[in-house]
Design a protein around this motif. Structure first.
Motif, mmCIF file in Angstrom:
data_model
loop_
_atom_site.group_PDB
_atom_site.id
_atom_site.type_symbol
_atom_site.label_atom_id
_atom_site.label_comp_id
_atom_site.label_asym_id
_atom_site.label_seq_id
_atom_site.Cartn_x
_atom_site.Cartn_y
_atom_site.Cartn_z
ATOM 1 N N ASP A 94 0.699 -1.359 -0.078
ATOM 2 C CA ASP A 94 0.103 -0.041 -0.157
ATOM 3 C C ASP A 94 0.711 1.255 0.136
ATOM 4 O OD1 ASP A 94 -2.776 -1.135 0.247
ATOM 5 O OD2 ASP A 94 -2.174 -1.762 2.153
ATOM 6 N N MET A 95 1.901 1.207 0.639
ATOM 7 C CA MET A 95 2.793 2.354 1.069
ATOM 8 C C MET A 95 3.472 2.438 -0.297
ATOM 9 S SD MET A 95 2.179 3.397 3.996
ATOM 10 C CE MET A 95 0.619 2.336 3.807
ATOM 11 N N LEU A 96 4.108 1.524 -0.979
ATOM 12 C CA LEU A 96 4.821 1.680 -2.056
ATOM 13 C C LEU A 96 3.900 2.241 -3.228
ATOM 14 C CD1 LEU A 96 6.929 -1.512 -2.450
ATOM 15 C CD2 LEU A 96 7.567 0.775 -2.366
ATOM 16 N N SER A 97 2.519 1.699 -3.130
ATOM 17 C CA SER A 97 1.550 2.158 -4.424
ATOM 18 C C SER A 97 1.346 3.688 -4.418
ATOM 19 C CB SER A 97 0.124 1.366 -4.180
ATOM 20 O OG SER A 97 -0.743 1.618 -5.094
ATOM 21 N N GLY A 98 1.076 3.975 -3.081
ATOM 22 C CA GLY A 98 0.900 5.348 -2.653
ATOM 23 C C GLY A 98 1.953 6.397 -3.167
ATOM 24 N N ARG A 99 3.287 5.823 -2.877
ATOM 25 C CA ARG A 99 4.453 6.793 -3.203
ATOM 26 C C ARG A 99 4.692 6.789 -4.559
ATOM 27 N NH1 ARG A 99 7.507 8.916 1.334
ATOM 28 N NH2 ARG A 99 8.287 9.989 -0.272
ATOM 29 N N ARG A 100 4.364 5.627 -5.354
ATOM 30 C CA ARG A 100 4.889 5.562 -6.879
ATOM 31 C C ARG A 100 3.653 6.405 -7.410
ATOM 32 N NH1 ARG A 100 6.143 -0.816 -7.300
ATOM 33 N NH2 ARG A 100 8.241 -0.655 -6.346
ATOM 34 N N ALA A 101 2.455 6.790 -6.760
ATOM 35 C CA ALA A 101 1.460 7.256 -7.538
ATOM 36 C C ALA A 101 1.790 8.881 -7.268
ATOM 37 C CB ALA A 101 -0.010 6.909 -6.913
ATOM 38 N N GLY A 102 2.757 9.187 -6.645
ATOM 39 C CA GLY A 102 2.764 10.699 -5.997
ATOM 40 C C GLY A 102 1.866 11.238 -5.032
ATOM 41 N N ALA A 103 1.087 10.542 -4.150
ATOM 42 C CA ALA A 103 0.210 10.871 -3.218
ATOM 43 C C ALA A 103 0.926 11.675 -2.299
ATOM 44 C CB ALA A 103 -0.378 9.839 -2.607
ATOM 45 N N GLY A 104 0.451 12.748 -1.774
ATOM 46 C CA GLY A 104 1.227 13.640 -0.624
ATOM 47 C C GLY A 104 1.195 13.207 0.569
ATOM 48 N N THR A 105 0.111 12.288 1.004
ATOM 49 C CA THR A 105 -0.008 11.548 2.352
ATOM 50 C C THR A 105 -0.108 10.083 2.126
ATOM 51 O OG1 THR A 105 -1.025 13.484 3.202
ATOM 52 C CG2 THR A 105 -1.410 11.488 4.468
ATOM 53 N N VAL A 106 0.531 9.368 2.552
ATOM 54 C CA VAL A 106 0.762 8.025 2.577
ATOM 55 C C VAL A 106 0.775 7.358 4.005
ATOM 56 C CG1 VAL A 106 1.818 5.829 1.879
ATOM 57 C CG2 VAL A 106 1.939 8.073 0.346
ATOM 58 N N ALA A 107 -0.445 7.296 4.674
ATOM 59 C CA ALA A 107 -0.547 6.845 5.830
ATOM 60 C C ALA A 107 -0.455 5.085 6.101
ATOM 61 C CB ALA A 107 -1.862 7.472 6.607
ATOM 62 N N GLY A 108 0.268 4.592 6.733
ATOM 63 C CA GLY A 108 0.381 3.164 7.343
ATOM 64 C C GLY A 108 -0.611 2.930 8.530
ATOM 65 N N VAL A 109 -1.455 2.068 8.551
ATOM 66 C CA VAL A 109 -2.388 1.614 9.779
ATOM 67 C C VAL A 109 -1.628 0.400 10.277
ATOM 68 C CG1 VAL A 109 -3.930 3.076 9.004
ATOM 69 C CG2 VAL A 109 -3.957 0.750 8.436
ATOM 70 N N LEU A 110 -1.717 0.185 11.751
ATOM 71 C CA LEU A 110 -1.371 -0.868 12.329
ATOM 72 C C LEU A 110 -2.315 -1.972 12.838
ATOM 73 C CD1 LEU A 110 1.240 0.900 14.834
ATOM 74 C CD2 LEU A 110 1.957 -0.154 12.817
ATOM 75 N N THR A 111 -3.294 -2.128 11.995
ATOM 76 C CA THR A 111 -4.275 -2.880 12.193
ATOM 77 C C THR A 111 -4.320 -4.363 11.348
ATOM 78 O OG1 THR A 111 -5.878 -1.373 10.852
ATOM 79 C CG2 THR A 111 -5.927 -1.211 13.057
ATOM 80 N N GLY A 112 -3.089 -4.194 10.703
ATOM 81 C CA GLY A 112 -3.180 -5.368 9.399
ATOM 82 C C GLY A 112 -2.139 -6.094 9.553
ATOM 83 N N ALA A 113 -1.532 -6.340 8.268
ATOM 84 C CA ALA A 113 -0.351 -7.134 7.936
ATOM 85 C C ALA A 113 1.093 -6.943 8.449
ATOM 86 C CB ALA A 113 -0.258 -7.640 6.479
ATOM 87 N N HIS A 114 0.994 -5.657 8.473
ATOM 88 C CA HIS A 114 2.843 -5.226 8.432
ATOM 89 C C HIS A 114 2.955 -4.119 9.786
ATOM 90 C CE1 HIS A 114 3.354 -6.385 4.127
ATOM 91 N NE2 HIS A 114 3.617 -7.547 4.866
ATOM 92 N N ASP A 115 4.070 -4.083 10.189
ATOM 93 C CA ASP A 115 4.449 -3.408 11.432
ATOM 94 C C ASP A 115 4.878 -1.839 11.169
ATOM 95 O OD1 ASP A 115 7.139 -3.720 10.809
ATOM 96 O OD2 ASP A 115 7.611 -5.182 12.185
ATOM 97 N N ARG A 116 4.880 -1.204 12.148
ATOM 98 C CA ARG A 116 5.447 0.177 11.953
ATOM 99 C C ARG A 116 6.723 0.188 10.977
ATOM 100 N NH1 ARG A 116 4.605 5.178 14.438
ATOM 101 N NH2 ARG A 116 3.186 3.838 15.964
ATOM 102 N N ALA A 117 7.888 -0.603 11.438
ATOM 103 C CA ALA A 117 8.996 -0.468 10.595
ATOM 104 C C ALA A 117 8.938 -0.822 9.018
ATOM 105 C CB ALA A 117 10.078 -1.607 11.308
ATOM 106 N N ALA A 118 8.341 -1.981 8.726
ATOM 107 C CA ALA A 118 7.958 -2.139 7.482
ATOM 108 C C ALA A 118 7.135 -1.042 6.533
ATOM 109 C CB ALA A 118 7.232 -3.653 7.386
ATOM 110 N N LEU A 119 6.058 -0.493 7.286
ATOM 111 C CA LEU A 119 5.320 0.491 6.787
ATOM 112 C C LEU A 119 6.502 1.876 6.525
ATOM 113 C CD1 LEU A 119 2.209 0.390 8.730
ATOM 114 C CD2 LEU A 119 2.513 -0.423 6.402
ATOM 115 N N ALA A 120 7.127 2.183 7.481
ATOM 116 C CA ALA A 120 7.872 3.257 7.278
ATOM 117 C C ALA A 120 9.279 3.063 6.401
ATOM 118 C CB ALA A 120 8.812 3.543 8.654
#
Length: 241
Positions: free
Chosen positions: A193-219
């Motif tokens: 999700d994070m990669l998709s948002g960054r590659r699209a040029g989104a200004g805000t790419v927010a990871g949430v800690l309710t699913g598959a990956h942890d803070r370190a992976a999202l960051a």
């Protein structure tokens, strides 16, 4: 107008220009490990025996690539297009049966967050790595068919799911909600999700800690913010300068 009234108007104006693209499973929807259960059923139908090293290796790949288009995952795992499509059909069938059995629920605060974002002028799009039939089954089960402005699966965006930017860019083009991709907000629970948002040029790419990956992976994969849950997204956007 008082200073407080002015700040409220400014916050609303800021939010109005946002296009918010939200993932489903793990971000707005809790599936209680249904992906793993559906994969196990699908893999067994293709002759992958539970308890074998091959099964464990394939399951680990499925979990590591959460957020990716499921057909892409099965292409990697099974090698040929025919086997990938058989596996994907079996997976979707198994997942749909689990959804129909009432085993999918909204994450706490998710519906309220979406409703608040739309009330503040945001356009909200729900995206998934599942096929349309499965996405619709989830939406039907939750009573969410009219909750968002638009729903997208990989087939709606040319067939490529995450980590490609295609669904985010399709949301941008189809809705016409904003003029600049920097006014797009992407939120999800996986590195893809994070990669998709960054590659699209989104200004805000927010990871949430309710699913598959942890803070370190999202960051590591480009999150501009890491939130406890999607319920924290409306305050984040309202407070953004």
């Amino acid at each position: 107008m008082s200073d407080s009234d002015s700040s409220i108007t400014h916050a609303t104006d800021v939010t109005r220009r946002k296009l918010v693209v939200l993932d489903m499973a793990g971000t707005t929807v809790a599936d209680g490990g249904l992906v793993e259960r559906a994969f196990e059923q699908a893999a067994e139908r293709l002759g992958v025996e539970p308890g074998t090293p091959d099964h464990a290796e394939k399951l680990r790949y499925v979990l590591d690539t959460m957020g990716e288009s499921k057909i892409s995952v099965f292409r990697h795992l099974f090698g040929t297009e025919e086997l990938a499509r058989r596996a994907n059909s079996a997976f979707e069938e198994a997942y749909g049966a689990l959804v129909d059995g009432g085993l999918v629920t909204p994450l706490p605060g998710a519906r309220a967050a979406i409703e608040q974002l739309r009330a503040e002028g945001c356009t909200v799009v729900l995206t998934t790595g599942f096929a349309r039939v499965t996405q619709d089954a989830i939406l039907d089960a939750l009573g969410w068919q009219d909750l968002a402005d638009l729903t997208l699966c990989p087939a709606d965006a040319g067939g490529r799911g995450r980590p490609y930017p295609d669904m985010v860019l399709t949301a941008f083009l189809r809705t016409g909600a904003v003029a600049d991709v920097r006014d797009v907000v992407v939120a999800g629970d996986t590195a893809y999700d994070m990669l998709s948002g960054r590659r699209a040029g989104a200004g805000t790419v927010a990871g949430v800690l309710t699913g598959a990956h942890d803070r370190a992976a999202l960051a590591e994969h480009g999150a501009t913010h890491v939130l406890a849950s999607v319920a924290e997204l409306p305050p984040l956007l309202l407070e953004s300068p």
